[in-house]
Design a protein around this motif. Structure first.
Motif, PDB file in Angstrom:
ATOM      1  N   ARG A   1     -58.520  23.627 -70.669  1.00 53.85           N
ATOM      2  CA  ARG A   1     -57.080  23.403 -71.283  1.00 53.85           C
ATOM      3  C   ARG A   1     -56.871  21.952 -71.777  1.00 53.85           C
ATOM      4  O   ARG A   1     -55.539  21.478 -72.211  1.00 53.85           O
TER       5      ARG A   1
ATOM      6  N   ALA B   1     -51.635  30.329 -73.541  1.00 58.44           N
ATOM      7  CA  ALA B   1     -51.126  29.449 -72.742  1.00 58.44           C
ATOM      8  C   ALA B   1     -51.098  29.765 -71.312  1.00 58.44           C
ATOM      9  O   ALA B   1     -50.434  29.725 -70.402  1.00 58.44           O
TER      10      ALA B   1
ATOM     11  N   GLY C   1     -53.585  27.205 -66.125  1.00 55.62           N
ATOM     12  CA  GLY C   1     -52.591  26.123 -65.312  1.00 55.62           C
ATOM     13  C   GLY C   1     -51.721  27.044 -64.222  1.00 55.62           C
ATOM     14  O   GLY C   1     -50.651  26.556 -63.731  1.00 55.62           O
TER      15      GLY C   1
ATOM     16  N   ARG D   1     -48.692  23.179 -69.271  1.00 58.26           N
ATOM     17  CA  ARG D   1     -49.129  24.402 -69.661  1.00 58.26           C
ATOM     18  C   ARG D   1     -49.139  24.453 -71.418  1.00 58.26           C
ATOM     19  O   ARG D   1     -49.779  25.309 -71.982  1.00 58.26           O
TER      20      ARG D   1
ATOM     21  N   ASN E   1     -47.522  33.423 -62.139  1.00 58.72           N
ATOM     22  CA  ASN E   1     -46.669  33.140 -63.031  1.00 58.72           C
ATOM     23  C   ASN E   1     -45.019  33.570 -62.647  1.00 58.72           C
ATOM     24  O   ASN E   1     -44.677  34.701 -62.842  1.00 58.72           O
TER      25      ASN E   1
END
Length: 297
Positions: free
Chosen positions: A60, A85, A88, A115, A145
């Protein structure tokens, strides 16, 4: 049926596919070139991850994203850039006998700001928003998430003027996506990617696909894809369901049994399938107009 379709090419992904095929792009130059070749073959959107150039492991690092984006933009190739995205948000627990402490060597949980650091740096037209937590076919790994994280990320993406592509892996993710729209964190026109056939997510059978489609507002724009050998049949399936198409080496490395593909091969095959269905392909500028994207670079 959708008779005006755009094609997204997901050129590399973050899995271990580079260990199975030498056609999977790894370096920024290779990833940029793959995006350019996909665009020339008919893809309107290039969906981009980056990898460590030395090891091929997912990365990333904003510098790697910046190099890819700059190379594509400097080439003069007209393609909509869509940066992931999704990294992370990885938790790896200990074994079931002792789930805590977490496996910190593999766990990668960072802030919403981190992120999206590469998105803020590169300002693509689109970036992804994985709209929920999910188990994959790995014993101790969870793609994580939380609603709080997603609300924070959605607000930041909105402030950057980037269009979020809502990635939906299961029915509950679509419910959360509707809440984000209702709360004003995601603005019209809404863009959704239905990720079908991922282990322990929504199955890629027609009934499951159409259940998700019928639970979306009719004015939302969606694409759908499946993985492995089902990727190319899903080109037709997605268009028949009223959506758009995604192919690429992130999700499948074969053109046919025993024949490794590159991204251009997969886009060309998708274009052939769609044209045989009398579908008109939308170009990058038409996609920008449809999704009200802000062209950068």
């Amino acid at each position: 049926m959708n008779f005006e379709v755009f094609v997204t090419c997901a050129v590399t992904g973050s899995g271990q596919s580079h260990t199975k095929s030498d056609k999977v792009p790894v370096t920024p130059e290779e990833i940029a070139n793959a995006s350019i070749e996909a665009a020339k073959a008919g893809a309107a959107i290039a969906h981009i991850h980056v990898r460590d150039p030395e090891t091929g492991a997912p990365s990333r690092d904003p510098k790697l994203y910046k190099e890819v984006v700059d190379r594509v933009r400097d080439s003069g190739t007209d393609v909509v850039l869509n940066l992931t995205a999704g990294m992370g948000g990885d938790i790896v627990t200990g074994p079931s006998s002792a789930p805590l402490p977490l496996n910190m060597e593999q766990t990668d949980m960072i802030s919403a700001e981190e992120r999206l650091a590469h998105v803020a740096e590169c300002l693509p037209e689109i970036c992804t928003l994985d709209c929920g937590t999910m188990n994959f076919a790995e014993a101790d790994y969870v793609m994580t998430n939380t609603p709080g994280m997603l609300r924070d990320m959605a607000a930041r993406i909105k402030d950057l003027g980037v269009r979020p592509e809502i990635e939906v892996f299961d029915a509950g993710h679509l419910v959360l996506a509707k809440d984000l729209v209702k709360e004003g964190l995601i603005e019209d026109p809404v863009m959704v990617q239905l990720c079908m056939g991922i282990p322990y997510g929504a199955g890629n059978d027609p009934l499951t696909l159409m259940s998700l489609v019928h639970n979306m507002p009719q004015d939302w724009t969606f694409s759908a894809f499946s993985i492995g050998r089902d990727q190319l049949p899903y080109v037709a399936m997605a268009a028949l369901a009223g959506g758009n198409v995604r192919v690429g080496l992130e999700d499948n490395i074969y053109l046919e049994r025993g024949v490794l593909a590159d991204n251009r091969d997969l886009v060309e095959r998708a274009v052939t399938i769609l044209k045989a269905m009398n579908v008109r392909l939308l170009g990058p500028q038409e996609v920008r107009e449809k999704l009200q994207l802000k062209k950068r670079g």
